[in-house]
Scaffold this active site. Structure first.
Site, PDB file in Angstrom:
ATOM      1  N   LYS A  35       0.850  -1.198   0.000  1.00  0.00           N
ATOM      2  CA  LYS A  35       0.000   0.000   0.000  1.00  0.00           C
ATOM      3  C   LYS A  35       0.888   1.252   0.000  1.00  0.00           C
ATOM      4  O   LYS A  35       2.098   1.152   0.237  1.00  0.00           O
ATOM      5  CB  LYS A  35      -0.926  -0.009   1.203  1.00  0.00           C
ATOM      6  CG  LYS A  35      -0.191   0.015   2.550  1.00  0.00           C
ATOM      7  CD  LYS A  35      -1.147  -0.254   3.700  1.00  0.00           C
ATOM      8  CE  LYS A  35      -0.414  -0.260   5.030  1.00  0.00           C
ATOM      9  NZ  LYS A  35      -1.287  -0.724   6.128  1.00  0.00           N
ATOM     10  N   ARG A 130     -10.916  -0.096  14.566  1.00  0.00           N
ATOM     11  CA  ARG A 130     -10.996   0.674  13.321  1.00  0.00           C
ATOM     12  C   ARG A 130     -11.995  -0.061  12.415  1.00  0.00           C
ATOM     13  O   ARG A 130     -13.154   0.295  12.376  1.00  0.00           O
ATOM     14  CB  ARG A 130      -9.622   0.810  12.641  1.00  0.00           C
ATOM     15  CG  ARG A 130      -8.638   1.669  13.431  1.00  0.00           C
ATOM     16  CD  ARG A 130      -7.376   1.950  12.638  1.00  0.00           C
ATOM     17  NE  ARG A 130      -6.859   0.754  11.955  1.00  0.00           N
ATOM     18  CZ  ARG A 130      -5.663   0.659  11.396  1.00  0.00           C
ATOM     19  NH1 ARG A 130      -4.838   1.698  11.401  1.00  0.00           N
ATOM     20  NH2 ARG A 130      -5.275  -0.453  10.816  1.00  0.00           N
ATOM     21  N   TYR A 256      17.334  29.461   9.388  1.00  0.00           N
ATOM     22  CA  TYR A 256      16.126  30.165   9.827  1.00  0.00           C
ATOM     23  C   TYR A 256      15.986  30.092  11.339  1.00  0.00           C
ATOM     24  O   TYR A 256      16.188  29.032  11.938  1.00  0.00           O
ATOM     25  CB  TYR A 256      14.883  29.519   9.202  1.00  0.00           C
ATOM     26  CG  TYR A 256      14.717  29.809   7.733  1.00  0.00           C
ATOM     27  CD1 TYR A 256      14.536  31.107   7.267  1.00  0.00           C
ATOM     28  CD2 TYR A 256      14.728  28.771   6.817  1.00  0.00           C
ATOM     29  CE1 TYR A 256      14.366  31.346   5.910  1.00  0.00           C
ATOM     30  CE2 TYR A 256      14.551  28.999   5.464  1.00  0.00           C
ATOM     31  CZ  TYR A 256      14.376  30.297   5.009  1.00  0.00           C
ATOM     32  OH  TYR A 256      14.206  30.540   3.679  1.00  0.00           O
ATOM     33  N   MET A 304      13.519  24.213   3.213  1.00  0.00           N
ATOM     34  CA  MET A 304      12.791  23.520   2.146  1.00  0.00           C
ATOM     35  C   MET A 304      13.714  22.694   1.259  1.00  0.00           C
ATOM     36  O   MET A 304      13.402  21.568   0.887  1.00  0.00           O
ATOM     37  CB  MET A 304      12.016  24.538   1.302  1.00  0.00           C
ATOM     38  CG  MET A 304      11.165  23.878   0.236  1.00  0.00           C
ATOM     39  SD  MET A 304      10.341  25.046  -0.843  1.00  0.00           S
ATOM     40  CE  MET A 304       9.002  25.590   0.190  1.00  0.00           C
TER      41      MET A 304
END
Ligand SMILES: *Cc1c(COP(=O)(O)O)cnc(C)c1O
Length: 379
Positions: A35, A130, A256, A304
């Site tokens: 998956k 679940r 940062y 990033m």
């Protein structure tokens, strides 16, 4: 030259880890859980490494179709079953086995027109809460399913909430085995953690185990046990290079928010990899990283496109030096994805699944490839 960041998927590691799953559950059949695009490794790539599995378990019909297009004729199991009545047509056409976890799915089956009765896995909720029928509702669901002409064989499945920890599986396994004791059909209980920790018990092992994360070389119960303890090999490497160097004086800060302050003069390296690549933004100063195969730490905030690393103990490091964010590094080095994840407050599963689209992926190693022979970085 492209940005020097790439992921490697090691087919030999996938093959090896599948062998480990088999060794933990002798005589059981193995669903390779693929998956989430094979936990971020790429379904097609993972299929190459895992084709010795007995079946593939996943969630999406589109992914199941892809496996059929790759000529996989064996079992495919939809772990959450169908999401609407029309999905059953795809199941008939593609020969998919599917979990049945609620009355609605039985209603859909009862109205489904097909010449090919379906193999279904009836799911019991043994405490995870679940998906699945309660033990009390289970028998009635089984009776309903068994009476349907649309249904061929009914098998039984449950999922453990605590296979990776001390709480364990005894109570859930007991509920499942007790309530299916007089029903004939195949059984499936174990995810990776249960396969590694509990499948030595033949009752718990059942007929099918469902390992996911262990196939990709991460440990489901880290930090209690690491991947090396379970003899698993990382199937994903994330690697890049130094693209910049800075000499800091005592009191200088990095990145940062000025989150790291140099206590003395030191050299840092700038790595072409950031959170837009799937590296966790929450990895703090101190998260391990390999520079030319040697362990050091990241310093300052992950941004990033870049992350900064401590080169104090690595005078030979320069622009172009290889950096391993996780997986297999040069000179036989390893950095566990679980260890990086722990520093970032998450788990190896999440990091591998979050590998970003913009990272180019290379498939390496094959049936005959020696272990640990990642090709050198393209010059
Ligand atoms: C994802 C999943 C697995 C595999 O879990 P791992 O912890 O990755 O081994 C097994 N069974 C079901 C029902 C799942 O959803």
């Amino acid at each position: 030259m492209p940005r020097p960041l790439e992921a490697l998927v090691h087919l030999d590691a996938l093959q090896h880890n599948l062998t480990r799953a088999r060794a933990c559950a002798p005589d059981a059949q193995v669903w390779a859980v693929v998956k989430a695009n094979a936990y971020g490794h790429g379904l097609v790539r993972a299929f190459e490494g895992l084709r010795a599995a007995d079946g593939f378990a996943l969630l999406d019909i589109a992914e199941a179709r892809k496996l059929r297009e790759l000529d996989w004729r064996g079992p495919i199991l939809l772990l959450e079953g169908v999401f609407d009545a029309r999905d059953l047509e795809s199941c008939s056409r593609l020969g998919l086995w599917h979990v049945v976890h609620c009355e609605q799915q039985i209603d859909w089956l009862a109205q489904h027109k097909t010449e090919w009765p379906h193999r279904v896995f009836l799911k019991m909720n043994t405490g995870m809460n679940r998906l699945g029928f309660t033990p009390q509702a289970f028998r009635n669901a089984w009776l309903r399913l068994s009476a349907l002409p649309q249904v061929d064989e009914v098998s039984f499945i449950t999922h453990f909430s605590d296979a990776d920890s001390d709480k364990g599986i005894a109570q859930q396994a007991d509920i499942f085995l007790t309530h299916t004791a007089d029903l004939s059909g195949e059984r499936s209980l174990c995810n990776s953690a249960a396969t590694l920790r509990h499948a030595h018990d033949p009752k718990v092992r059942g007929d099918w185990v469902r390992p996911g994360v262990m196939l990709y070389g991460a440990s489901p119960d880290y930090p209690e046990h690491d991947a090396a303890h379970w003899q698993l090999r990382p199937a994903m490497t994330l690697r890049s290079r130094l693209i910049g160097l800075q000499h800091l004086q005592a009191g200088d800060t990095v990145g940062y928010g000025s989150r790291f302050t140099a206590e003395q003069a030191m050299r840092i390296g700038v790595v072409a990899c950031g959170y837009a690549d799937g590296y966790p933004r929450h990895a703090p100063t101190g998260t391990p990283v390999l520079v030319d195969g040697q362990r050091t730490r990241i310093v300052g905030r992950v941004s990033m496109d870049m992350v900064t690393v401590d080169l104090s103990a690595l005078p030979q490091a320069q622009i172009g030096t290889e950096v391993t964010l996780w997986g297999q590094g040069p000179h036989g080095s390893l950095l566990s994805i679980d260890e990086v994840a722990l520093h970032a407050g998450t788990i190896g599963y999440e990091l591998m699944c979050a590998l970003s689209q913009r990272v180019p992926v290379l498939t390496v190693g094959d049936d005959h490839g020696a272990h640990g022979t990642a090709p050198a970085f393209a010059p």
